[in-house]
Design a protein around this motif. Structure first.
Motif, PDB file in Angstrom:
ATOM      1  N   ASP A  45       0.884  -1.163   0.000  1.00 10.70           N
ATOM      2  CA  ASP A  45       0.000   0.000   0.000  1.00 10.70           C
ATOM      3  C   ASP A  45       0.924   1.216   0.000  1.00 10.70           C
ATOM      4  O   ASP A  45       1.575   1.507   1.005  1.00 10.70           O
ATOM      5  CB  ASP A  45      -0.900  -0.022   1.241  1.00 10.70           C
ATOM      6  CG  ASP A  45      -1.825   1.182   1.355  1.00 10.70           C
ATOM      7  OD1 ASP A  45      -1.559   2.230   0.722  1.00 10.70           O
ATOM      8  OD2 ASP A  45      -2.808   1.082   2.104  1.00 10.70           O
ATOM      9  N   ILE A  92      -2.095 -10.229   3.656  1.00 13.24           N
ATOM     10  CA  ILE A  92      -3.159  -9.228   3.786  1.00 13.24           C
ATOM     11  C   ILE A  92      -3.292  -8.803   5.240  1.00 13.24           C
ATOM     12  O   ILE A  92      -3.315  -7.609   5.561  1.00 13.24           O
ATOM     13  CB  ILE A  92      -4.504  -9.762   3.239  1.00 13.24           C
ATOM     14  CG1 ILE A  92      -4.426  -9.945   1.724  1.00 13.24           C
ATOM     15  CG2 ILE A  92      -5.658  -8.825   3.613  1.00 13.24           C
ATOM     16  CD1 ILE A  92      -5.606 -10.697   1.124  1.00 13.24           C
ATOM     17  N   ILE A 150      -7.606  -8.509  -4.533  1.00 13.57           N
ATOM     18  CA  ILE A 150      -6.335  -7.790  -4.634  1.00 13.57           C
ATOM     19  C   ILE A 150      -5.898  -7.780  -6.100  1.00 13.57           C
ATOM     20  O   ILE A 150      -5.818  -8.829  -6.742  1.00 13.57           O
ATOM     21  CB  ILE A 150      -5.226  -8.452  -3.786  1.00 13.57           C
ATOM     22  CG1 ILE A 150      -5.679  -8.680  -2.347  1.00 13.57           C
ATOM     23  CG2 ILE A 150      -3.927  -7.651  -3.862  1.00 13.57           C
ATOM     24  CD1 ILE A 150      -6.012  -7.460  -1.563  1.00 13.57           C
ATOM     25  N   LEU A 209      -4.577  -2.023  -1.727  1.00 14.25           N
ATOM     26  CA  LEU A 209      -3.529  -3.040  -1.867  1.00 14.25           C
ATOM     27  C   LEU A 209      -3.300  -3.420  -3.319  1.00 14.25           C
ATOM     28  O   LEU A 209      -4.237  -3.548  -4.103  1.00 14.25           O
ATOM     29  CB  LEU A 209      -3.888  -4.299  -1.078  1.00 14.25           C
ATOM     30  CG  LEU A 209      -3.835  -4.199   0.440  1.00 14.25           C
ATOM     31  CD1 LEU A 209      -4.203  -5.534   1.065  1.00 14.25           C
ATOM     32  CD2 LEU A 209      -2.462  -3.745   0.910  1.00 14.25           C
ATOM     33  N   LEU A 222      -2.532  -4.978   6.685  1.00 16.79           N
ATOM     34  CA  LEU A 222      -3.667  -4.259   7.277  1.00 16.79           C
ATOM     35  C   LEU A 222      -3.353  -3.861   8.718  1.00 16.79           C
ATOM     36  O   LEU A 222      -3.646  -2.739   9.135  1.00 16.79           O
ATOM     37  CB  LEU A 222      -4.946  -5.095   7.218  1.00 16.79           C
ATOM     38  CG  LEU A 222      -5.534  -5.355   5.824  1.00 16.79           C
ATOM     39  CD1 LEU A 222      -6.799  -6.199   5.925  1.00 16.79           C
ATOM     40  CD2 LEU A 222      -5.795  -4.066   5.064  1.00 16.79           C
ATOM     41  N   LYS A 259      -4.839  -0.144   3.789  1.00 15.51           N
ATOM     42  CA  LYS A 259      -6.280  -0.268   3.531  1.00 15.51           C
ATOM     43  C   LYS A 259      -6.457  -1.281   2.404  1.00 15.51           C
ATOM     44  O   LYS A 259      -5.763  -1.215   1.383  1.00 15.51           O
ATOM     45  CB  LYS A 259      -6.884   1.076   3.112  1.00 15.51           C
ATOM     46  CG  LYS A 259      -6.753   2.167   4.161  1.00 15.51           C
ATOM     47  CD  LYS A 259      -7.748   1.961   5.269  1.00 15.51           C
ATOM     48  CE  LYS A 259      -7.722   3.113   6.242  1.00 15.51           C
ATOM     49  NZ  LYS A 259      -7.610   2.724   7.613  1.00 15.51           N
ATOM     50  N   LYS A 260      -7.388  -2.205   2.572  1.00 15.81           N
ATOM     51  CA  LYS A 260      -7.543  -3.292   1.615  1.00 15.81           C
ATOM     52  C   LYS A 260      -7.817  -2.794   0.198  1.00 15.81           C
ATOM     53  O   LYS A 260      -7.293  -3.352  -0.762  1.00 15.81           O
ATOM     54  CB  LYS A 260      -8.640  -4.257   2.062  1.00 15.81           C
ATOM     55  CG  LYS A 260      -8.644  -5.518   1.233  1.00 15.81           C
ATOM     56  CD  LYS A 260      -9.497  -6.602   1.808  1.00 15.81           C
ATOM     57  CE  LYS A 260      -9.392  -7.823   0.910  1.00 15.81           C
ATOM     58  NZ  LYS A 260     -10.350  -8.821   1.227  1.00 15.81           N
ATOM     59  N   ASP A 261      -8.598  -1.727   0.053  1.00 18.19           N
ATOM     60  CA  ASP A 261      -8.937  -1.260  -1.292  1.00 18.19           C
ATOM     61  C   ASP A 261      -7.758  -0.579  -1.999  1.00 18.19           C
ATOM     62  O   ASP A 261      -7.830  -0.296  -3.193  1.00 18.19           O
ATOM     63  CB  ASP A 261     -10.159  -0.343  -1.272  1.00 18.19           C
ATOM     64  CG  ASP A 261      -9.952   0.933  -0.462  1.00 18.19           C
ATOM     65  OD1 ASP A 261      -9.024   0.992   0.367  1.00 18.19           O
ATOM     66  OD2 ASP A 261     -10.741   1.867  -0.666  1.00 18.19           O
TER      67      ASP A 261
END
Length: 162
Positions: A36, A73, A126, A86, A77, A82-84
């Motif tokens: 990220d 992941i 991802i 990655l 995190l 933030k996952k969106d």
């Protein structure tokens, strides 16, 4: 910048900026990095095999594609990603030995490692933004948070950034 964190076979390692991740000797193995850029964090796994056979409690979750992806992941995190945001890059998955019947099927470990890693990334939502897999030559990889480039050194061919 520091020398770099070595990611050994079956390992998972996290770095925050400034940081560098290095994995050597990828044959059929996959070097997978999740990162990220906004949070300035990255993690790498040196994946050896495609599936854990559902034994999710393995002491080395980086060993298998199906346990390495969720582990990476979770690591990034917890470090503020933030996952969106990655992104993923990977290299390796070579067919190192010419064994009869090894171009596909059970003996094609490199191909299966790459396919299973991609499947798990897709399932997790991802985006795979760079990949250098297949062939029959070994690779080593370096990923730096300075430029977010995965440098792939391929035996006998030189290096390229993805």
């Amino acid at each position: 910048m520091e020398k770099g964190q070595h990611v050994g076979m079956a390992d998972t390692v996290l770095v925050k900026h400034p940081g560098k991740l290095i994995s050597l000797g990828l044959g059929s193995c996959i070097g997978l990095v999740l990162y990220d850029e906004t949070a300035k964090v990255a993690a790498m796994a040196h994946i050896m095999l495609p599936e854990s056979r559902k034994d999710k409690d393995t002491p080395k979750p980086g060993k298998f594609a199906d346990t390495a992806v969720p582990t990476l992941i979770d690591m990034v995190l917890k470090a503020g990603a933030k996952k969106d945001r990655l992104k993923a890059k990977m290299a390796g998955g070579s067919q190192m030995f010419n064994v009869p019947g090894s171009k596909s099927g059970f003996l094609a470990v490199g191909t299966r490692n790459a396919e299973e890693t991609e499947k798990n990334l897709k399932s997790a939502g991802i985006k795979l933004v760079g990949s250098d897999t297949g062939g029959n030559k070994g690779r080593s990889v370096e990923f730096s948070t300075d430029d977010w480039i995965l440098v792939v050194k391929t035996l006998g061919t030189g290096k390229q950034g993805i």
